[in-house]
Every structure is written in structure tokens, then in C-alpha cells.
Enzyme design. Structure first.
Site, PDB file in Angstrom:
ATOM      1  N   HIS A  71      45.351  -6.010  37.542  1.00 28.03           N
ATOM      2  CA  HIS A  71      45.275  -5.901  36.081  1.00 28.03           C
ATOM      3  C   HIS A  71      46.442  -6.535  35.331  1.00 28.03           C
ATOM      4  O   HIS A  71      46.318  -6.842  34.156  1.00 28.03           O
ATOM      5  CB  HIS A  71      45.060  -4.441  35.646  1.00 28.03           C
ATOM      6  CG  HIS A  71      46.307  -3.611  35.592  1.00 28.03           C
ATOM      7  ND1 HIS A  71      46.734  -2.846  36.646  1.00 28.03           N
ATOM      8  CD2 HIS A  71      47.222  -3.436  34.601  1.00 28.03           C
ATOM      9  CE1 HIS A  71      47.856  -2.218  36.301  1.00 28.03           C
ATOM     10  NE2 HIS A  71      48.173  -2.566  35.072  1.00 28.03           N
ATOM     11  N   GLU A  75      48.641 -11.533  32.869  1.00 29.30           N
ATOM     12  CA  GLU A  75      49.564 -11.359  31.759  1.00 29.30           C
ATOM     13  C   GLU A  75      50.783 -12.229  32.032  1.00 29.30           C
ATOM     14  O   GLU A  75      51.176 -12.443  33.162  1.00 29.30           O
ATOM     15  CB  GLU A  75      49.973  -9.889  31.667  1.00 29.30           C
ATOM     16  CG  GLU A  75      49.791  -9.373  30.273  1.00 29.30           C
ATOM     17  CD  GLU A  75      50.655  -8.177  30.017  1.00 29.30           C
ATOM     18  OE1 GLU A  75      50.424  -7.170  30.687  1.00 29.30           O
ATOM     19  OE2 GLU A  75      51.550  -8.278  29.159  1.00 29.30           O
ATOM     20  N   ASP A  76      51.407 -12.705  30.980  1.00 32.22           N
ATOM     21  CA  ASP A  76      52.565 -13.589  31.116  1.00 32.22           C
ATOM     22  C   ASP A  76      52.261 -14.820  31.969  1.00 32.22           C
ATOM     23  O   ASP A  76      53.173 -15.412  32.552  1.00 32.22           O
ATOM     24  CB  ASP A  76      53.772 -12.861  31.733  1.00 32.22           C
ATOM     25  CG  ASP A  76      54.070 -11.555  31.015  1.00 32.22           C
ATOM     26  OD1 ASP A  76      53.906 -11.529  29.777  1.00 32.22           O
ATOM     27  OD2 ASP A  76      54.436 -10.584  31.695  1.00 32.22           O
TER      28      ASP A  76
HETATM   29 MN    MN Z   1      49.995  -2.290  33.840  1.00 29.94          MN
END
Ligand code: MN
Length: 489
Positions: A71, A75-76
Site C-alpha cells: 500500500h 507513494e513518493d
Molecule cells: Mn501506510
């Protein structure tokens, strides 16, 4: 040290492919996060491992658990979408992207529109699994809040109490809701937390003896009557939920009757009512405290019979009667509505979804049951933000004028222009989920007939009409007046 086997064991009997998927997601996430550390100094991977473990313990499917491991990978830009899709397929990419999108939403502490913000979360999640992953992610984050900077710690805890815990509640996930609340509680109200804990400790200690006695008496009488009990035990009220009740009862714990409740678990609904009869023949019930949530379930699906009795020794005790299935549903909510039949997964529907929202009538038996969890029941609403972060909930097709009236009729009545995401837009633009809308007003600006074509909400239409009509009636009387000649009547 964390071990993938722990999670595979939690999942119960799963196929070879599913085991392979979990192991692959584990190894992939470990590699992606290898250089990252959490605030506590431990490897970042531990966080995604714990999130996946929470999902497995909730009984989620292998794909969701795998998405739990993954998850935080996109991100990033640690990993590109394409790579994740190549390795794990479209569905898992969809879940991970959904969670990432939800992570970007921040709560700005605006009290007024909390309910809309909760709805916004649900609408944005699109698939209930996204929301459940987000909840698992949040649970691990609040469990480890002590390592976080003070100001951030408070924000996260407050957001959890006001947004995430109610969402878990809405999904009927009581166990998760309780944990989210109790881990957040001390970070927001440290003094009250300690006080509640102490009150609870004393009360539990004082209750043990008489509860044990009631339990034994009840066990004996139920056996005599031939009612099979699966289990009789106590449940101790969770701290934050006790605190909320104490606030309503002037912090007097003796006025809270369900601090420690006796829980009677039986085999069938029929036995629930038999048990109620036996209980009432043994102890006098407190009037007005019998609640039949079996006949009338709560909106989130909760079912149980509650009654409160006088023990005869000056104590008052709540007794909760339910079947094993109801017990499971009360703890796990929507995630327990996944049942297995002939190898097919079938999901029952939650009453609140049936009652308040449009939800597919039928669950396909194609085996792709999760497809049916798509959260499209808010697809007739758009959720937009004010520049201060308040959420305004509007019907689909709404524009800036509807937004302005939703804020205040005075603002609606003086719209001269609007900005969406910092750009000037025409007044007939349709707003989209997540837009930040700013209304420019002018004293001299007033609704015109044309606005009726731009407005969608009854509120805006009604207000525009009343202004336009009063204008036109003024105009009429003005014309009548100037048309009138002296001496004419
Ligand atoms: Mn997290």
C-alpha cells in the site's frame, strides 16, 4: 523479526496461487522499503507487514492482504504504476492506487462538515477494500503514535476519532472501531484517559464476584431448560466508548450499566428469546432497558438482545444475548459478510447500505464477489472543498452557484464569479469530486433568470426564483406606474 508465514496462517486454507501471491507481495515490499525507516527507527517494512497482518486477521481475501503489503510502494514514486501492474495485475494496482489517493486527503479540523468528509472518503474509495486497507493502515499508525511529533500526533489521533472510527462503525467493524478509538484517546485527552482507565479498573474488580455468580446461575438454569449455550462470558466496555458515556452521566460510573456486561452466546435466534425469558424469570428487568436489535437491527447491521437486570444485591447488570453468527458480525461487520459456499464467495448486504444507499440488488456468483463491493452508491454526489477545507456535499451536476448557496444564501445571492482549483471558471461549469471552490461576491451582483439554468439544487433554484420573481414583479409594478397617466386610476 517478522515472518510471512504468520500471515499465511492467519488466512486459513488458501490456494497455492494465493500463497504465492502473499509471498511475492511480502518480498516485493521488503525490497522496495529496504532503505526506509519509521520514526521509531525500526524498518519501514514493519509497518506494511503489520497492516497486512491486520487485514489477514479481519479475514480479507489474499489480494487485499497483498495490497496491504504494497500500500505504500507507489507513494513518493518508489515504484511506478506500470511496474506494480506488471508484477501484480490491474486489480492490485487499483487497490494500491486507491489507498494512495485516500492518503492524500487531509482533514483540516473543520467541524461543520465532518459527515460530508466521511462520505467523501467512502465515495473516493470506490471499492470498500480500499477503505478497509486504509483503516488497517491507520490502525497500525495510531498504535505507534508515541514516536510521532506532538503536533502531528494530535492531528492524526483527532482525525482517527472523528473520521476513521466512525467509518469503521459505519461498516459495522466494531472491533476495529474500538481499537482505533482506544489508541487515539490518550493522545487527545490524556487526563480523561487516565481517569477513565482508573474508574474502569475499580469497577471491573468490584464486578467480578457477582458476575461470576450470575454466570453460574444462568448456566445451570439454561441447561435445565435445555437451551444450549455456546458461551457465557463478560465483555468490558472499551475505554473511549466508556468515556463518551461517562461524559453524558456526569462522570458517575454507577450510572453506566454496561461497563461490564454479561454476554450470552447461543445457537439460534429462537434460543436468544428463550434465554431472555429465563433471565427475566430469574432477575427483575429494569423497565425501559430491553432492546431487541434482533427484530430491529441497528443501521450498521448490529444484532443482539440487550436487557438490564437487578441482581438482587444492589447491583445492576446489562446482559447481551446473541447467536455466534451475530457475535462475529458485531465484531467484524462488513468483512464477516463474506461467506464461502461451494468455493464461491458470496457477500451479504449490510442493512445501512440497503436502506440508505443505492446498492446493487444482486451479488453475482461469478466468484468475483469483490467486484460487487464497488462503492458506487455515492456516484450521484460530488464532494468539493471550500478554500478552508470544509467539505460540501452536492448532487452530481452541481455548479458554483449551488456551492455558493450551500454555504450561505447571502453568498449565493451575490455571486459574481468563481474559481475552481485556483482558476477562474464560468458559472455553468460542473464541479468534480475534490475540487476546491472559491466564490467571488460583489454587493451589486444579483441572481438573474439565466442562473436557473446553471443551478441544480432545489435550495439554489428556490432562492434564485424568489429574487427573480420579486424583481420581475417590481418591474411590472414599475411599468404599470410609469404607464399610468395622471388622473387615471
Ligand atoms: Mn501506510
Amino acid at each position: 523479526m517478522v515472518n510471512v508465514k504468520e500471515i499465511i496462517d492467519l488466512l486459513g486454507p488458501i490456494s497455492k496461487e494465493e500463497t504465492g501471491l502473499i509471498e511475492k507481495a511480502y518480498a516485493f515490499a521488503e525490497r522496495v522499503h529496504v532503505d526506509q525507516k519509521r520514526n521509531s527507527g525500526e524498518p519501514y517494512f514493519n509497518h506494511v507487514f503489520e497492516a497486512a497482518k491486520i487485514l489477514a486477521s479481519l479475514g480479507m481475501d489474499a489480494k487485499t492482504v497483498a495490497a496491504g503489503f504494497l500500500h505504500d510502494t507507489i507513494e513518493d514514486n518508489l515504484i511506478k504504476d506500470e511496474e506494480l501492474q506488471k508484477e501484480f495485475g490491474k486489480e492490485i494496482l487499483f487497490l494500491v492506487k486507491g489507498v494512495t489517493k485516500l492518503e492524500k486527503l487531509e482533514y483540516h479540523g473543520a467541524k461543520r462538515h465532518i459527515e460530508s468528509l466521511r462520505k467523501f472518503f467512502i465515495a473516493t474509495a470506490e471499492d470498500v477494500r480500499v477503505l478497509i486497507i486504509r483503516l488497517a493502515d491507520r490502525l497500525h499508525n495510531v498504535k505507534t503514535l508515541e514516536h510521532v511529533r506532538e503536533d502531528k500526533r494530535r492531528r492524526v489521533a483527532l482525525e482517527t476519532l472523528e473520521i476513521f472510527a466512525p467509518l469503521a462503525d459505519r461498516l459495522g467493524m466494531n472491533k476495529l472501531r474500538g481499537e482505533l478509538e482506544d489508541y487515539s484517546f490518550p493522545h487527545i485527552y490524556p487526563k480523561e484517559y487516565e481517569e477513565t482507565r482508573e474508574l474502569l479498573r475499580q469497577k471491573t474488580k468490584a464486578s467480578e464476584k457477582y458476575l461470576e455468580k450470575i454466570k453460574r446461575t444462568l448456566q445451570k438454569k439454561m441447561a435445565e431448560a435445555g437451551v444450549k449455550t455456546a458461551k457465557i462470558d463478560y465483555r468490558i466496555k472499551r475505554l473511549y466508548s466508556l468515556y463518551k458515556k461517562l461524559v453524558r452521566k456526569e462522570m458517575n460510573i454507577d450510572k453506566v450499566y454496561d461497563v461490564v456486561a454479561l454476554r450470552v452466546i447461543v445457537k439460534s435466534v429462537e434460543d436468544c428469546y428463550k434465554a431472555l425469558g429465563i433471565i427475566h424469570s430469574l432477575w427483575r428487568p429494569l423497565p425501559g432497558r430491553i432492546k431487541d436489535y434482533i427484530a430491529l437491527p441497528k443501521l450498521n447491521g448490529y444484532q443482539s438482545i440487550h436487557t438490564t437486570i437487578f441482581t438482587g444485591n444492589g447491583e445492576i447488570v446489562e446482559i447481551q444475548i446473541r447467536t455466534e453468527q451475530m457475535q462475529k458480525e458485531a465484531e467484524y461487520g462488513i468483512t464477516s459478510h463474506i461467506s464461502y459456499k461451494d468455493g464461491k464467495k458470496i457477500m451479504k448486504q449490510l442493512p445501512w447500505i440497503n436502506q440508505t444507499l443505492e446498492w446493487q440488488k444482486h451479488v453475482s456468483e461469478s466468484g468475483e464477489f469483490m467486484e460487487n463491493l464497488k462503492m458506487d452508491f455515492f456516484n450521484d454526489r460530488v464532494f468539493v472543498f471550500t478554500p478552508l477545507g470544509d467539505v460540501i456535499d452536492l448532487p452530481e451536476g452541481s455548479g458554483p452557484i449551488d456551492f455558493a448557496y450551500a454555504i450561505h444564501t447571502d453568498i449565493g445571492g451575490h455571486v459574481s464569479g468563481a474559481k475552481v482549483n485556483n482558476k477562474m471558471v464560468p458559472l455553468d461549469v460542473k464541479l468534480k469530486n475534490g475540487d476546491i471552490v472559491e466564490i467571488i461576491t460583489k454587493e451589486g451582483s444579483h441572481p438573474t433568470e439565466k442562473w436557473l439554468n446553471y443551478a441544480k439544487t432545489p435550495l439554489a433554484k428556490k432562492n434564485i426564483r424568489s429574487i427573480v420573481q420579486s424583481k420581475s414583479s417590481k418591474l411590472k409594478s414599475f411599468l404599470q406606474n410609469i404607464g399610468r397617466r395622471p388622473g387615471q386610476n
